[in-house]
Design a protein around this motif. Structure first.
Motif, PDB file in Angstrom:
ATOM      1  N   HIS A   9      78.678 -21.034  85.133  1.00 53.10           N
ATOM      2  CA  HIS A   9      79.514 -21.677  84.118  1.00 53.10           C
ATOM      3  C   HIS A   9      78.993 -21.372  82.720  1.00 53.10           C
ATOM      4  CE1 HIS A   9      82.090 -24.549  82.193  1.00 53.10           C
ATOM      5  NE2 HIS A   9      81.072 -25.247  81.755  1.00 53.10           N
ATOM      6  N   HIS A  10      77.662 -21.446  82.565  1.00 53.18           N
ATOM      7  CA  HIS A  10      77.061 -21.221  81.251  1.00 53.18           C
ATOM      8  C   HIS A  10      75.748 -20.475  81.450  1.00 53.18           C
ATOM      9  CE1 HIS A  10      75.837 -23.131  77.103  1.00 53.18           C
ATOM     10  NE2 HIS A  10      75.982 -21.828  77.053  1.00 53.18           N
ATOM     11  N   TYR A  36      87.701  -9.780  80.630  1.00 48.87           N
ATOM     12  CA  TYR A  36      88.125 -10.092  79.267  1.00 48.87           C
ATOM     13  C   TYR A  36      87.030 -10.912  78.597  1.00 48.87           C
ATOM     14  CZ  TYR A  36      92.983  -8.670  80.121  1.00 48.87           C
ATOM     15  OH  TYR A  36      94.131  -7.954  80.393  1.00 48.87           O
ATOM     16  N   VAL A  37      86.964 -10.803  77.280  1.00 47.37           N
ATOM     17  CA  VAL A  37      86.021 -11.598  76.505  1.00 47.37           C
ATOM     18  C   VAL A  37      86.782 -12.381  75.444  1.00 47.37           C
ATOM     19  CG1 VAL A  37      85.543  -9.664  74.905  1.00 47.37           C
ATOM     20  CG2 VAL A  37      83.907 -11.541  75.101  1.00 47.37           C
ATOM     21  N   GLN A  38      86.335 -13.588  75.222  1.00 47.42           N
ATOM     22  CA  GLN A  38      86.952 -14.430  74.181  1.00 47.42           C
ATOM     23  C   GLN A  38      85.848 -14.898  73.246  1.00 47.42           C
ATOM     24  OE1 GLN A  38      88.945 -18.007  75.587  1.00 47.42           O
ATOM     25  NE2 GLN A  38      90.503 -17.772  74.006  1.00 47.42           N
ATOM     26  N   TYR A  39      85.768 -14.288  72.073  1.00 50.18           N
ATOM     27  CA  TYR A  39      84.806 -14.724  71.068  1.00 50.18           C
ATOM     28  C   TYR A  39      85.289 -16.029  70.462  1.00 50.18           C
ATOM     29  CZ  TYR A  39      83.018 -10.035  71.667  1.00 50.18           C
ATOM     30  OH  TYR A  39      82.513  -8.889  72.218  1.00 50.18           O
ATOM     31  N   PRO A  40      84.385 -16.833  69.936  1.00 51.83           N
ATOM     32  CA  PRO A  40      84.782 -18.133  69.393  1.00 51.83           C
ATOM     33  C   PRO A  40      85.945 -18.013  68.410  1.00 51.83           C
ATOM     34  CG  PRO A  40      82.391 -17.952  69.471  1.00 51.83           C
ATOM     35  CD  PRO A  40      82.925 -16.609  69.848  1.00 51.83           C
ATOM     36  N   ASP A  85      77.130 -11.042  71.224  1.00 52.35           N
ATOM     37  CA  ASP A  85      77.785 -11.104  72.534  1.00 52.35           C
ATOM     38  C   ASP A  85      78.076 -12.539  72.955  1.00 52.35           C
ATOM     39  OD1 ASP A  85      75.683  -8.396  73.652  1.00 52.35           O
ATOM     40  OD2 ASP A  85      77.769  -8.307  72.951  1.00 52.35           O
ATOM     41  N   THR A  86      77.654 -13.494  72.158  1.00 55.15           N
ATOM     42  CA  THR A  86      77.961 -14.894  72.447  1.00 55.15           C
ATOM     43  C   THR A  86      79.476 -15.073  72.502  1.00 55.15           C
ATOM     44  OG1 THR A  86      75.934 -15.718  71.434  1.00 55.15           O
ATOM     45  CG2 THR A  86      77.791 -17.252  71.549  1.00 55.15           C
ATOM     46  N   ALA A  87      79.961 -15.501  73.651  1.00 57.06           N
ATOM     47  CA  ALA A  87      81.406 -15.570  73.884  1.00 57.06           C
ATOM     48  C   ALA A  87      81.623 -16.135  75.283  1.00 57.06           C
ATOM     49  CB  ALA A  87      82.029 -14.174  73.794  1.00 57.06           C
ATOM     50  N   GLU A  88      82.897 -16.255  75.632  1.00 57.91           N
ATOM     51  CA  GLU A  88      83.241 -16.632  76.995  1.00 57.91           C
ATOM     52  C   GLU A  88      83.823 -15.398  77.686  1.00 57.91           C
ATOM     53  OE1 GLU A  88      85.262 -20.344  77.373  1.00 57.91           O
ATOM     54  OE2 GLU A  88      84.715 -20.470  79.502  1.00 57.91           O
ATOM     55  N   TYR A  89      83.412 -15.169  78.910  1.00 60.79           N
ATOM     56  CA  TYR A  89      83.783 -13.969  79.650  1.00 60.79           C
ATOM     57  C   TYR A  89      84.613 -14.364  80.872  1.00 60.79           C
ATOM     58  CZ  TYR A  89      80.525 -11.584  76.638  1.00 60.79           C
ATOM     59  OH  TYR A  89      79.892 -11.075  75.520  1.00 60.79           O
ATOM     60  N   PHE A  90      85.743 -13.697  81.025  1.00 58.00           N
ATOM     61  CA  PHE A  90      86.672 -14.016  82.098  1.00 58.00           C
ATOM     62  C   PHE A  90      86.893 -12.803  82.986  1.00 58.00           C
ATOM     63  CE2 PHE A  90      88.171 -18.131  80.664  1.00 58.00           C
ATOM     64  CZ  PHE A  90      87.933 -18.111  79.295  1.00 58.00           C
ATOM     65  N   CYS A  91      86.711 -13.004  84.265  1.00 52.15           N
ATOM     66  CA  CYS A  91      87.057 -11.999  85.253  1.00 52.15           C
ATOM     67  C   CYS A  91      88.508 -12.250  85.692  1.00 52.15           C
ATOM     68  CB  CYS A  91      86.112 -12.130  86.449  1.00 52.15           C
ATOM     69  SG  CYS A  91      86.368 -10.938  87.752  1.00 52.15           S
ATOM     70  N   LEU A 111      78.645 -17.405  77.635  1.00 55.60           N
ATOM     71  CA  LEU A 111      77.357 -16.771  77.366  1.00 55.60           C
ATOM     72  C   LEU A 111      76.882 -17.178  75.977  1.00 55.60           C
ATOM     73  CD1 LEU A 111      75.074 -14.705  77.948  1.00 55.60           C
ATOM     74  CD2 LEU A 111      76.540 -12.967  76.908  1.00 55.60           C
ATOM     75  N   SER A 112      75.682 -17.716  75.928  1.00 54.70           N
ATOM     76  CA  SER A 112      75.052 -18.017  74.647  1.00 54.70           C
ATOM     77  C   SER A 112      73.816 -17.136  74.526  1.00 54.70           C
ATOM     78  CB  SER A 112      74.643 -19.489  74.579  1.00 54.70           C
ATOM     79  OG  SER A 112      75.770 -20.329  74.672  1.00 54.70           O
ATOM     80  N   VAL A 113      73.757 -16.344  73.448  1.00 57.87           N
ATOM     81  CA  VAL A 113      72.605 -15.485  73.217  1.00 57.87           C
ATOM     82  C   VAL A 113      71.815 -16.051  72.048  1.00 57.87           C
ATOM     83  CG1 VAL A 113      71.798 -13.171  72.671  1.00 57.87           C
ATOM     84  CG2 VAL A 113      73.859 -13.473  74.067  1.00 57.87           C
TER      85      VAL A 113
END
Lengths: 115, 113
Positions: A9-10, A36-40, A85-91, A111-113
């Motif tokens: 999840h995180h 897919y990636v969703q940046y803030p 790269d901090t973002a949410e990643y969706f498969c 993902l939090s970097v």
């Protein structure tokens, strides 16, 4: 009905750490696979996709993913993450064998970097 | 890079009111989609549209929902009588000739009060 599981999840990583995000899907037929990636505050952006051929696909920003048919998996990897790269990643999976263009998404992995 | 654009970015509406969400897909694309994401949940497919008709729809896409491509450039989602549970981010998307690579817009955040 097909489903997509993203087990993490995180995920929190330090910069330069390696990343692997898991994705498993349930459908046994022919599929197209996406990350897919969703940046803030932004929209879903296509990172990479697999339709056929070489199961190791390379996407934008240094990301790659490997399709392992026997494991119904399509894990996302990056050798060295950056703060950006901090973002949410969706498969996501598309049941291409049935002629459907509908995407089924996983719940996403945030993902939090840390710099 | 061509983009899918959506308006409004945020709309607040009273329960029972009609809402129209607008989208301009990428210009040479032939496949059009609406997805939604309720806060904290998965992105869910609503409907796909090709050749001026609905090609697939999910169980969510009931009689309260409709889509239209009125003028060859816009693609709209209408919710006839909104319910509280319709509060979500609605994403428009489009795909090219083969339809199997889908590009998303920035989303329209709908809040039903």
């Amino acid at each position: 009905a097909q489903s997509v599981s993203q087990h993490n999840h995180h995920v929190i990583l330090s910069e330069a750490a390696s990343l692997e995000l898991g994705c498993n899907y349930s459908y046994g037929g022919t599929v197209n696979l996406f990350w897919y990636v969703q940046y803030p505050g932004q929209h879903l952006q296509l990172l990479l996709k697999y339709f056929s051929g070489d199961p190791l696909v390379k996407g934008i920003k240094g990301f790659e993913a490997e399709f392992i048919k026997s494991k119904f998996s399509f894990n996302l990897r990056k050798p060295s993450v950056q703060w950006s790269d901090t973002a949410e990643y969706f498969c996501a999976v598309m049941n291409s064998g049935a002629g459907s263009y509908q995407l089924t998404f996983g719940k996403g992995t945030k993902l939090s970097v840390i710099p | 890079e061509p983009e899918v654009t959506q308006t409004p970015s945020h709309q607040v509406t009273q329960m029972g009111q009609e809402v129209i969400l607008r989208c301009v897909p990428i210009s040479n694309h032939l496949y059009f989609y609406w997805y939604r994401q309720i806060l904290g949940q998965k992105v869910e497919f609503l409907v796909s549209f090709y050749n001026n008709e609905i090609s697939e729809k999910s169980e969510i896409f009931d009689d309260q929902f409709s889509v239209e491509r009125p003028d060859g450039s816009n693609f709209t989602l209408k919710i006839r009588s909104t319910k509280l549970e319709d509060s979500a981010m609605y994403f428009c998307a489009s795909g090219g000739n083969s339809g199997n690579t889908i590009y998303f817009g920035e989303g329209s955040w709908l809040t039903v009060v």
